[in-house]
Design an enzyme around this catalytic site. Structure first.
Site, PDB file in Angstrom:
ATOM      1  N   THR A  27     -15.789 -15.312  -3.170  1.00 15.73           N
ATOM      2  CA  THR A  27     -16.410 -15.221  -1.846  1.00 15.73           C
ATOM      3  C   THR A  27     -15.728 -16.129  -0.834  1.00 15.73           C
ATOM      4  O   THR A  27     -15.667 -15.817   0.355  1.00 15.73           O
ATOM      5  CB  THR A  27     -17.910 -15.555  -1.937  1.00 15.73           C
ATOM      6  OG1 THR A  27     -18.563 -14.561  -2.752  1.00 15.73           O
ATOM      7  CG2 THR A  27     -18.567 -15.567  -0.566  1.00 15.73           C
ATOM      8  N   SER A  78     -15.547 -11.343  -8.610  1.00 17.35           N
ATOM      9  CA  SER A  78     -16.075 -11.521  -9.965  1.00 17.35           C
ATOM     10  C   SER A  78     -16.046 -10.225 -10.760  1.00 17.35           C
ATOM     11  O   SER A  78     -15.724 -10.222 -11.960  1.00 17.35           O
ATOM     12  CB  SER A  78     -17.504 -12.065  -9.893  1.00 17.35           C
ATOM     13  OG  SER A  78     -17.522 -13.360  -9.338  1.00 17.35           O
ATOM     14  N   THR A  95     -18.317 -17.055  -7.469  1.00 13.80           N
ATOM     15  CA  THR A  95     -19.438 -17.808  -8.029  1.00 13.80           C
ATOM     16  C   THR A  95     -20.254 -17.025  -9.047  1.00 13.80           C
ATOM     17  O   THR A  95     -20.933 -17.613  -9.881  1.00 13.80           O
ATOM     18  CB  THR A  95     -20.384 -18.304  -6.920  1.00 13.80           C
ATOM     19  OG1 THR A  95     -20.871 -17.177  -6.178  1.00 13.80           O
ATOM     20  CG2 THR A  95     -19.680 -19.264  -5.987  1.00 13.80           C
TER      21      THR A  95
END
Length: 383
Positions: A47, A95, A128
């Site tokens: 991000t 991710s 994350t």
């Protein structure tokens, strides 16, 4: 003539005084000239390098990306007072795109960078959503004891409340301090840093999402005040060959890394998923059980059949904390308080480096469950 000589001497005195002045900005030198710590950012994306469709749209991602070098540039000139920072962008992915091959390349890149005697530490930016897994994979595989700090952001780089700048700055500050030497890999967001083994993401949206479970944070970064309040157990082996794990990725290829899956348990869970995984050729399965590792009757039957086929199981709890201690049951290893996603990584690497069940059981009891035992440490130290 005497006046000119005195004037020249006085001017020289002023130049010297200005050069050693304690006042901010006086006699500033570049990072290299000041011999500041050299930190390398190993870029993996996330991000922090993404954009939103609007500055106020914190959960709505756009298609454009920036580089971690772009974010680093925003930290100038302040970061030049903290460290000499360079960037090695390995990937710029999210991710969902991340594979074992990406983790393999990341870990080797970290070790390659840290092998340079002029490099003092590494900061890794990543997504994350699975950062806790990337960090633990690095913790298990990186052979250097120099600081490795993971960071990122919960909000995109073009939003009003972008947290990536502060997180990156503090991660660099933490790595440059040397405070986490021999800690293994740590994760730093929202002014706190955590052990890679214990940290987990607890909220899908909030900035203070990362938590260390019952053990809490290792410490905090408050401006230039870095405070460590506890340390991972492996620091007791600092400077010894035993500090390193046996999972040196330079000895294997990415395609050698074992296939391991996770089966989640719940009321009346069927055994079909376990059977399908075993039939697909996976080498190991982690069960995320209820309570102290319990799984349904149907799952237990499927597990027994899979063990007969040579599949190795690791038992964890879905509760989020608490331990599933190993009972020595053939084909099933207790993972203590490792979260299912962390146990999967340890099993994956263990099966890659050994096919001996008892060796893998030992690794789970030692590498997977480190303890800060000063009694054993003093016995070893005193011979």
């Amino acid at each position: 003539m005497r006046k000119r000589w005195v004037g020249a001497l006085f001017a020289a005195f002023l130049l010297i005084a200005f050069a050693v002045s304690p006042y901010p900005g006086a006699g500033k030198a570049s990072a290299a000239e000041a011999d500041l710590p050299h930190i390398v950012i190993v870029g993996m994306g996330g991000t922090i390098t993404s954009t939103a469709v609007g500055r106020e749209m914190f959960q709505s991602y756009g298609t454009d990306k920036v580089s971690i070098s772009d974010i680093l540039a925003r930290l100038q000139p302040e970061i030049s007072k903290v460290a000499d920072v360079t960037v090695r962008e390995v990937y710029n992915i999210n991710s969902a795109e991340t594979t074992t091959k990406h983790l393999y390349d990341m870990s080797l890149a970290i070790d390659e960078v840290l092998a340079d005697e002029n490099v003092d530490g590494v900061v890794v930016n990543a997504g994350t959503n699975i950062m806790e897994e990337l960090a633990y994979f690095a913790d298990l595989t990186v052979q250097s004891s120099k600081p490795v700090v993971f960071t990122g952001s919960m909000r995109q780089s073009n939003t009003f409340s972008f947290d990536g700048e502060a997180n990156l700055f503090n991660a660099i500050r933490l790595a440059a301090s040397g405070e986490t030497t021999c800690y293994g890999t740590v994760l730093m967001l929202n002014d706190e840093f955590f052990a890679a083994r214990e940290v987990t993401k607890t909220d899908a949206l909030r900035l203070d999402t990362f938590d260390g479970g019952r053990y809490g944070a290792l410490g905090t970064v408050d401006e230039n005040r870095i405070r460590s309040v506890r340390a991972p157990g492996r620091v007791l082996q600092c400077g010894q060959e035993s500090w390193k794990t046996p999972f040196d990725l330079k000895k294997v290829k990415p395609e050698d890394i074992a296939k391991v899956e996770i089966a989640y348990s719940y009321a009346e869970a069927g055994g079909e998923s376990i059977t399908a995984m075993a039939d697909a050729g996976v080498k190991g399965i982690v069960t995320a059980g209820h309570g102290a590792g319990g799984i349904s009757t149907k799952q237990a039957e499927a597990r027994k059949a899979a063990i007969d086929k040579g599949v190795l199981f690791v038992s964890t709890t879905r509760a989020g904390s608490g331990a599933v201690y190993d009972s020595g049951t053939p084909g099933v290893i207790g993972a203590a308080d490792l979260l299912p996603q962390k146990a999967r990584l340890l099993l994956q690497l263990s099966l890659t480096f050994s096919d001996d069940e008892e060796q893998i059981r030992t690794w789970f009891k030692t590498i997977g469950m480190p303890e800060f035992n000063m009694g054993d440490y003093m016995k070893t130290k005193n011979g």
